[in-house]
Write a protein that holds these residues in place. Structure first.
Motif, PDB file in Angstrom:
ATOM      1  N   THR A  78       1.138   6.131  19.519  1.00 47.72           N
ATOM      2  CA  THR A  78       1.089   5.061  18.468  1.00 47.72           C
ATOM      3  C   THR A  78      -0.182   4.659  18.255  1.00 47.72           C
ATOM      4  O   THR A  78      -1.225   4.670  18.919  1.00 47.72           O
ATOM      5  N   VAL A  79      -0.514   4.931  16.823  1.00 45.22           N
ATOM      6  CA  VAL A  79      -1.867   4.231  16.322  1.00 45.22           C
ATOM      7  C   VAL A  79      -1.585   2.795  15.683  1.00 45.22           C
ATOM      8  O   VAL A  79      -0.517   2.596  15.036  1.00 45.22           O
ATOM      9  N   TYR A  80      -2.564   2.037  15.814  1.00 47.97           N
ATOM     10  CA  TYR A  80      -2.389   0.633  15.322  1.00 47.97           C
ATOM     11  C   TYR A  80      -3.538   0.266  14.207  1.00 47.97           C
ATOM     12  O   TYR A  80      -4.778   0.961  14.325  1.00 47.97           O
ATOM     13  N   LEU A  81      -3.341  -0.526  13.385  1.00 46.90           N
ATOM     14  CA  LEU A  81      -4.439  -1.093  12.443  1.00 46.90           C
ATOM     15  C   LEU A  81      -4.092  -2.503  12.232  1.00 46.90           C
ATOM     16  O   LEU A  81      -3.390  -3.266  11.900  1.00 46.90           O
ATOM     17  N   GLN A  82      -4.899  -3.063  13.184  1.00 52.61           N
ATOM     18  CA  GLN A  82      -5.159  -4.737  13.069  1.00 52.61           C
ATOM     19  C   GLN A  82      -5.936  -5.040  11.934  1.00 52.61           C
ATOM     20  O   GLN A  82      -7.259  -4.736  11.698  1.00 52.61           O
ATOM     21  N   MET A  83      -5.504  -5.926  11.017  1.00 50.25           N
ATOM     22  CA  MET A  83      -6.025  -6.481   9.889  1.00 50.25           C
ATOM     23  C   MET A  83      -5.989  -7.868   9.685  1.00 50.25           C
ATOM     24  O   MET A  83      -5.144  -8.654   9.896  1.00 50.25           O
ATOM     25  N   ASN A  84      -7.404  -8.253   9.887  1.00 53.53           N
ATOM     26  CA  ASN A  84      -7.551  -9.765  10.056  1.00 53.53           C
ATOM     27  C   ASN A  84      -8.507  -9.968   8.621  1.00 53.53           C
ATOM     28  O   ASN A  84      -8.957  -9.459   8.054  1.00 53.53           O
ATOM     29  N   ASN A  85      -8.446 -11.365   8.269  1.00 52.51           N
ATOM     30  CA  ASN A  85      -9.050 -11.910   7.178  1.00 52.51           C
ATOM     31  C   ASN A  85      -8.695 -11.474   5.857  1.00 52.51           C
ATOM     32  O   ASN A  85      -9.663 -10.944   5.082  1.00 52.51           O
ATOM     33  N   LEU A  86      -7.533 -10.898   5.976  1.00 53.62           N
ATOM     34  CA  LEU A  86      -7.102 -10.246   4.701  1.00 53.62           C
ATOM     35  C   LEU A  86      -7.337 -10.832   3.282  1.00 53.62           C
ATOM     36  O   LEU A  86      -7.292 -12.166   3.171  1.00 53.62           O
ATOM     37  N   LYS A  87      -7.479  -9.967   2.075  1.00 57.63           N
ATOM     38  CA  LYS A  87      -8.022 -10.072   0.916  1.00 57.63           C
ATOM     39  C   LYS A  87      -6.955  -9.775   0.036  1.00 57.63           C
ATOM     40  O   LYS A  87      -6.367  -8.630   0.394  1.00 57.63           O
ATOM     41  N   PRO A  88      -6.924 -10.323  -1.227  1.00 55.84           N
ATOM     42  CA  PRO A  88      -5.818  -9.750  -2.351  1.00 55.84           C
ATOM     43  C   PRO A  88      -6.432  -8.262  -2.608  1.00 55.84           C
ATOM     44  O   PRO A  88      -5.291  -7.378  -2.832  1.00 55.84           O
ATOM     45  N   GLU A  89      -7.635  -7.984  -2.417  1.00 60.71           N
ATOM     46  CA  GLU A  89      -7.787  -6.490  -2.800  1.00 60.71           C
ATOM     47  C   GLU A  89      -7.302  -5.660  -1.649  1.00 60.71           C
ATOM     48  O   GLU A  89      -7.633  -4.308  -1.957  1.00 60.71           O
ATOM     49  N   ASP A  90      -7.111  -5.932  -0.676  1.00 63.33           N
ATOM     50  CA  ASP A  90      -6.280  -5.229   0.353  1.00 63.33           C
ATOM     51  C   ASP A  90      -4.934  -4.849  -0.030  1.00 63.33           C
ATOM     52  O   ASP A  90      -4.323  -4.063   0.793  1.00 63.33           O
ATOM     53  N   THR A  91      -4.392  -5.491  -0.585  1.00 68.00           N
ATOM     54  CA  THR A  91      -2.947  -5.036  -1.189  1.00 68.00           C
ATOM     55  C   THR A  91      -2.982  -3.474  -1.641  1.00 68.00           C
ATOM     56  O   THR A  91      -3.739  -2.911  -2.354  1.00 68.00           O
ATOM     57  N   ALA A  92      -1.939  -2.791  -1.109  1.00 70.65           N
ATOM     58  CA  ALA A  92      -1.843  -1.242  -1.207  1.00 70.65           C
ATOM     59  C   ALA A  92      -0.581  -0.802  -0.534  1.00 70.65           C
ATOM     60  O   ALA A  92      -0.125  -1.659   0.687  1.00 70.65           O
ATOM     61  N   VAL A  93      -0.307   0.238  -0.488  1.00 70.73           N
ATOM     62  CA  VAL A  93       0.655   1.107   0.121  1.00 70.73           C
ATOM     63  C   VAL A  93      -0.420   1.691   1.292  1.00 70.73           C
ATOM     64  O   VAL A  93      -1.318   2.218   0.840  1.00 70.73           O
ATOM     65  N   TYR A  94      -0.184   1.416   2.519  1.00 72.27           N
ATOM     66  CA  TYR A  94      -1.070   1.841   3.537  1.00 72.27           C
ATOM     67  C   TYR A  94       0.047   3.335   4.166  1.00 72.27           C
ATOM     68  O   TYR A  94       1.143   3.228   4.670  1.00 72.27           O
ATOM     69  N   TYR A  95      -1.084   4.233   4.373  1.00 76.32           N
ATOM     70  CA  TYR A  95      -0.089   5.395   5.114  1.00 76.32           C
ATOM     71  C   TYR A  95      -1.057   6.048   6.076  1.00 76.32           C
ATOM     72  O   TYR A  95      -2.160   6.066   6.358  1.00 76.32           O
ATOM     73  N   CYS A  96      -0.227   6.307   7.201  1.00 72.82           N
ATOM     74  CA  CYS A  96      -0.805   6.766   8.572  1.00 72.82           C
ATOM     75  C   CYS A  96      -0.938   8.223   8.357  1.00 72.82           C
ATOM     76  O   CYS A  96      -0.127   9.008   7.532  1.00 72.82           O
TER      77      CYS A  96
END
Length: 120
Positions: A78-96
Motif C-alpha cells: 500500500t502507498v499513502y498520500l498524506q495531504m495537510n493544509n489542503l487548498k481549493p486548488e488541490d481539488t482534483a481526481v487523484y490517481y495512483c
C-alpha cells in the motif's frame, strides 16, 4: 499485471487534511515505483508525488512540498498520500500509479481515481 485501488478521497475544508491510500495487488508489486497524479476536468494530468521501491526516496510537485507526504508500506503493498493544509486548488481526481521503471504520464498501471474536493 498490477491492480491499484485508491480510497480516502472526499470533501474537506481548506486547511484540513486527508490521507489517500492505494492498495496494490499482483506479482512483484513490491519492486515497483509508485506515485500519485491528479487531474482537473479540462486540464492535463499533473504529477503530484512518487516514491521509489528500493530506497524509498521521494519527490514532489513544488506546490505540495511541505504539505503532502508520500509513503509506502511494503508489507501491505500500500502507498499513502498524506495531504495537510489542503487548498481549493488541490481539488482534483487523484490517481495512483505504478511502474517498474519511471513514474510519468506514460506509466503502465493506473488506479480508477478518487475525488478530492477542498472547499474555501
Amino acid at each position: 499485471q498490477v491492480q491499484l485501488v485508491e480510497s480516502g478521497g472526499g470533501l474537506v475544508q481548506a486547511g484540513g487534511s486527508l490521507r489517500l491510500s492505494c492498495a496494490a495487488s499482483g506479482s512483484t508489486v513490491s519492486s515497483y515505483h509508485m506515485g500519485w497524479f491528479r487531474q482537473v476536468p479540462g486540464k492535463e494530468r499533473e504529477f503530484v508525488a512518487a516514491i521509489s521501491w528500493s530506497r524509498g526516496t521521494s519527490n514532489y510537485l513544488d506546490s505540495v512540498k511541505g504539505r503532502f507526504t508520500i509513503s509506502r508500506d511494503s508489507a501491505k503493498n500500500t502507498v499513502y498520500l498524506q495531504m495537510n493544509n489542503l487548498k481549493p486548488e488541490d481539488t482534483a481526481v487523484y490517481y495512483c500509479v505504478a511502474d517498474r521503471y519511471l513514474i510519468t504520464t506514460h506509466s503502465r498501471y493506473w488506479g480508477q481515481g478518487t475525488q478530492v474536493t477542498v472547499s474555501s
